[in-house]
Design an enzyme around this catalytic site. Structure first.
Site, PDB file in Angstrom:
ATOM      1  N   ASP A   1      94.218  99.360  71.462  1.00 29.55           N
ATOM      2  CA  ASP A   1      93.139  99.283  70.470  1.00 29.55           C
ATOM      3  C   ASP A   1      92.905  97.824  70.104  1.00 29.55           C
ATOM      4  O   ASP A   1      93.841  97.085  69.785  1.00 29.55           O
ATOM      5  CB  ASP A   1      93.518 100.085  69.218  1.00 29.55           C
ATOM      6  CG  ASP A   1      92.328 100.315  68.302  1.00 29.55           C
ATOM      7  OD1 ASP A   1      91.709  99.322  67.873  1.00 29.55           O
ATOM      8  OD2 ASP A   1      92.025 101.479  67.998  1.00 29.55           O
TER       9      ASP A   1
ATOM     10  N   HIS B   1      89.745 106.093  65.806  1.00 32.18           N
ATOM     11  CA  HIS B   1      90.285 105.241  66.870  1.00 32.18           C
ATOM     12  C   HIS B   1      90.951 106.070  67.965  1.00 32.18           C
ATOM     13  O   HIS B   1      90.833 105.760  69.148  1.00 32.18           O
ATOM     14  CB  HIS B   1      91.294 104.245  66.286  1.00 32.18           C
ATOM     15  CG  HIS B   1      90.664 103.195  65.436  1.00 32.18           C
ATOM     16  ND1 HIS B   1      90.512 101.891  65.848  1.00 32.18           N
ATOM     17  CD2 HIS B   1      90.119 103.262  64.199  1.00 32.18           C
ATOM     18  CE1 HIS B   1      89.912 101.188  64.892  1.00 32.18           C
ATOM     19  NE2 HIS B   1      89.675 102.008  63.887  1.00 32.18           N
TER      20      HIS B   1
END
Length: 464
Positions: free
Chosen positions: A122, A28
């Site tokens: 995110d 990520h």
């Protein structure tokens, strides 16, 4: 002239400060960090925020990504985390602690010389949007999975299909027919991954609110799905989020992501690869999370040996004890086994002819971007869907088949490697891989679709 340019750049930076929140996992952080670099290259001030709180990680990021500022906020004390009674409880505590510490961080930033105007976060933590809006700051999610997986999550949330599946095939708009093992693993019929299902499907829980939906993909790679999603939502692909020196070379010295939660041994890797012929090496890596069972690890090992190819295998230290005894001694002339490596450098090397991969999205996108055919061996999450596309949509490799005991045998691994490296379809795999490599470069280059999307975003931000 130079001083005037610097004055203009400083003025722009005063006008636009973007915060980016990265979830603290390797797969990520790497792409959002690259997105931060791209944004910073357009002249805006960018701060990457995460909850990776170790001083060594902090120092490494700051050294490798000097164009952006990196800040770390608290996700709770170790004592608080230890009180979590389940993964669900842990993430609920994470949400409470991070909401508070992020609010405190933003409040300080609002009183600074260059207060933030936007927060990119995110997508698996959509509640960050609410934190930003509470301070009058706009926000947008950053998807680290492809639209193929994202759209499946979206359609599930919309009730277009249920698990267990009522039919053997799932038919969704702009996608090929999907079997149960083509769906992300968290749609398991036994409910094996309830937390993952909640986290990843709920990325779309507030999808109607943001004015931008960023994704680490590029338009031509997922053309039909992107067009379908873009007809309903403000989809903006900005990928592939891969170091610039492998593509347009517009970001000076950008040869690595600038973040690794593991320590690569780059010199050893490159020296070994330099000694091998073009397209002669099978590169093998199952990423930073996937853990193979010992029996499966042994099948992979013997399958690699049976292929009779040179192979470069990344085996994390936590996984090394699963290797068969005496395996390394018996194969030392044909292989190199390391605990971690700089994957872009390896995939870009001329000796690598095949990538045996778990099909995590970063790895899949890197292989496509470097023109390397794949043997897909998915493990978790969106990897099963990515493997479906590798084989049946992009036609850049083959997907391994499990036996009745849910094991990929050494014979199957040998067969798949030989099919990609030297089989009847190997030339087609290479030709298709080269095509996607050129289209990936085109997307991020000046005037490309991804570059235009970033330019449009920055221009909109400066005019607001």
């Amino acid at each position: 002239m130079e001083s005037m340019a610097k004055t203009i750049e400083k003025r722009i930076q005063r006008e636009a400060h973007i915060l980016c929140f990265g979830f603290p996992a390797q797969g990520h952080l790497s792409p959002i960090l690259q997105f931060c670099k791209r944004l910073a290259s357009k002249g805006v001030k960018v701060t990457l925020i995460s909850t990776c709180t170790t001083s060594t990680t902090s120092k490494f990021i700051q050294t490798q990504a000097s164009s952006i500022k990196v800040e770390f906020i608290s996700d709770g004390t170790e004592e608080e985390k230890s009180k979590a009674t389940s993964p669900e409880d842990y993430f609920e505590r994470y949400k409470v602690c991070v909401s508070q510490s992020l609010s405190e961080f933003i409040e300080k930033q609002l009183n600074s010389e260059c207060p933030p105007k936007f927060l990119v976060y995110d997508s698996i933590i959509p509640w960050i949007f609410d934190v930003a809006k509470s301070f009058g700051i706009d926000g947008a999610p950053f998807f680290t999975q492809p639209w193929a997986a994202n759209s499946i999550n979206y359609h599930f949330l919309q009730g277009r299909f249920k698990v267990p599946l009522e039919e053997p095939i799932v038919t969704l708009p702009s996608m090929p027919p999907l079997r149960v093992n083509d769906l992300p693993s968290y749609f398991d019929v036994n409910g094996t991954y309830p937390l993952s299902l909640d986290l990843l499907v709920n990325q779309f829980s507030n999808i109607e609110q943001p004015n931008w939906l960023f994704c680490n993909s590029f338009d031509k790679l997922e053309d039909e799905i992107v067009k379908w999603m873009a007809s309903k939502y403000p989809v903006k692909n900005i990928g592939p989020s891969i170091p610039s020196m492998y593509f347009d070379k517009r970001l000076e010295s950008d040869k690595a992501y600038g973040l690794s939660l593991f320590k690569p041994n780059t010199d050893t890797c490159m020296t070994w690869l330099d000694s091998k012929e073009i397209d002669s090496v099978v590169y093998v890596s199952f990423g930073s999370i996937a853990a193979l069972e010992k029996e499966q690890m042994e099948e992979v090992a013997w399958g690699l040996k049976r292929s009779n190819s040179f192979f470069f295998w990344v085996v994390r230290e936590s996984e090394s004890e699963k290797l068969p005894s005496n395996f390394l001694e018996g194969t030392s002339e044909k292989c190199l086994v390391v605990s971690w490596c700089s994957q872009p450098e390896v995939l870009a090397h001329k000796s690598v002819g095949c990538f045996m991969t778990h099909c995590g999205w970063n790895s899949t996108l890197e292989a496509l971007s470097f023109g390397v055919p794949m043997v897909a061996m998915p493990q978790l999450f969106d990897q099963t869907t990515n493997a479906k596309y590798v084989e049946d949509v992009w036609h850049v490799g083959v997907r391994v088949r499990m036996n009745e005991a849910k094991l990929v045998t050494r014979e199957e691994i040998e067969l798949c490697i030989k099919e990609v490296m030297e089989g009847e379809r190997s030339k087609d795999f290479r030709r298709n891989s080269e095509k996607w490599k050129e289209l990936a470069k085109e997307a991020v280059d000046e005037g490309g679709s991804s570059d235009k999307n970033i330019e449009e975003f920055v221009a909109k931000l400066l005019s607001s």
